[in-house]
Write a protein that holds these residues in place. Structure first.
Motif, PDB file in Angstrom:
ATOM      1  N   SER A  48      45.727  32.739  38.324  1.00 53.08           N
ATOM      2  CA  SER A  48      46.971  32.525  38.880  1.00 53.08           C
ATOM      3  C   SER A  48      47.023  33.940  39.607  1.00 53.08           C
ATOM      4  O   SER A  48      47.246  34.814  39.240  1.00 53.08           O
ATOM      5  CB  SER A  48      48.014  32.644  37.678  1.00 53.08           C
ATOM      6  N   ASP A  67      55.882  30.974  44.549  1.00 48.62           N
ATOM      7  CA  ASP A  67      55.469  29.995  43.638  1.00 48.62           C
ATOM      8  C   ASP A  67      54.009  29.816  43.390  1.00 48.62           C
ATOM      9  O   ASP A  67      53.443  29.732  44.265  1.00 48.62           O
ATOM     10  CB  ASP A  67      55.977  28.510  44.245  1.00 48.62           C
ATOM     11  N   LYS A  68      53.839  30.411  42.266  1.00 50.36           N
ATOM     12  CA  LYS A  68      52.294  30.471  41.920  1.00 50.36           C
ATOM     13  C   LYS A  68      51.879  29.118  41.261  1.00 50.36           C
ATOM     14  O   LYS A  68      52.603  28.286  40.677  1.00 50.36           O
ATOM     15  CB  LYS A  68      52.174  31.615  40.720  1.00 50.36           C
ATOM     16  N   THR A  69      50.334  28.850  41.596  1.00 48.73           N
ATOM     17  CA  THR A  69      49.737  27.801  40.922  1.00 48.73           C
ATOM     18  C   THR A  69      48.549  28.122  39.945  1.00 48.73           C
ATOM     19  O   THR A  69      48.115  29.565  40.097  1.00 48.73           O
ATOM     20  CB  THR A  69      49.270  26.725  42.177  1.00 48.73           C
ATOM     21  N   THR A  97      42.520  29.548  44.962  1.00 46.81           N
ATOM     22  CA  THR A  97      43.928  29.381  44.443  1.00 46.81           C
ATOM     23  C   THR A  97      44.692  29.139  45.798  1.00 46.81           C
ATOM     24  O   THR A  97      44.654  29.025  46.881  1.00 46.81           O
ATOM     25  CB  THR A  97      44.490  30.874  44.165  1.00 46.81           C
ATOM     26  N   ARG A  99      49.204  29.701  46.749  1.00 47.04           N
ATOM     27  CA  ARG A  99      50.601  30.379  46.611  1.00 47.04           C
ATOM     28  C   ARG A  99      51.682  29.846  47.767  1.00 47.04           C
ATOM     29  O   ARG A  99      51.344  29.671  48.920  1.00 47.04           O
ATOM     30  CB  ARG A  99      50.599  31.797  46.714  1.00 47.04           C
ATOM     31  N   GLU A 117      52.602  27.406  53.028  1.00 47.79           N
ATOM     32  CA  GLU A 117      51.616  27.206  51.772  1.00 47.79           C
ATOM     33  C   GLU A 117      50.426  28.277  52.186  1.00 47.79           C
ATOM     34  O   GLU A 117      49.928  27.938  53.250  1.00 47.79           O
ATOM     35  CB  GLU A 117      51.410  25.885  51.569  1.00 47.79           C
TER      36      GLU A 117
END
Length: 235
Positions: A48, A67-69, A97, A99, A117
């Motif tokens: 993350s 906004d993290k994924t 990843t 973000r 994005e």
């Protein structure tokens, strides 16, 4: 989902540790596993990534929202045994990843302008010192720390287009320091090692927009990555 996954992993490790510490069973698996000077393995894991922003003194627009994924990591392990308590580890891996950045500038009138994005694919190469406790039956806790470097294959650093054309740009090469902990579990056929590690960039990764008054980057003094790796190593 992420919190539930972490909880299950921690619970499994706790149960294994409890069984090893308090059971009367003393049979050790893989008794000579750590004796060779060099050993190898592979790594699967989750990550993350986040951004830490430092703003210029005259910035008035507010903080950029991140906004993290949850991303995915895969890699290899090369371990050099120094003695019973110290190991030097090289862990080259590829991490994927994403973000989402939301910029607060009042000039923006739509999500197309304010939202970026940031998808990243890193070739991540840490060099780490592992410091272990004495093995207790079939478990051995440890802490780990060191430095790393990465190549961001999706950086857009050399792209002439910037945020005006919808392209968020980052520097390709970044150096980090890392620190974490984990536990070696000696199973019947192999050694399984869950671990968690924090990753912190040591330099500015932002490539500013061509316009010095850009509503996206003009207020940023420094942008650096920070992240969490949850890795599962098999040897």
């Amino acid at each position: 989902m992420k919190r539930l996954f972490i909880f299950v992993v921690v619970l499994a490790c706790a149960q294994s540790a409890s069984a090893q510490l308090f059971s009367k069973e003393k049979v050790q698996n893989l008794q000579n596993f750590d004796k060779p000077r060099f050993s190898y393995g592979y790594i699967l894991g989750f990550n993350s990534y986040d951004f830490n922003f430092d703003y210029k003194a005259d910035a008035l627009d507010g903080d950029i929202l991140v906004d993290k994924t949850v991303g995915f990591s895969v890699g290899l392990l090369g371990n050099m045994r120094i003695n019973d308590y110290f190991d030097l580890r090289l862990e080259p891996m590829v991490t994927f990843t994403s973000r989402n950045l939301t910029f607060p500038n009042p000039q923006f009138t739509s999500e197309l302008e304010s939202l970026r994005e940031v998808k990243s694919t890193y070739v991540h190469i840490p060099l780490l010192l592992k410091i272990s406790t004495k093995r207790i039956n079939n478990i051995k806790p440890f802490i780990v720390g060191g430095v790393s470097t990465s190549i961001n294959l999706s950086s857009n650093e050399d792209n002439p287009d910037d945020n005006k054309a919808g392209q968020f740009r980052m520097k390709t090469n970044t150096n980090y320091y890392e620190i974490g902990f984990g536990i070696d579990l000696y199973l019947y056929y192999f050694k399984f090692t869950p671990s968690i590690r924090g990753v912190f960039a040591m330099s500015d990764e932002l490539v500013p927009d061509n316009n010095p008054d850009s509503p996206h980057t003009s207020t940023i003094d420094k942008m650096s990555t920070r992240g969490i790796f949850i890795n599962f190593t098999f040897q």
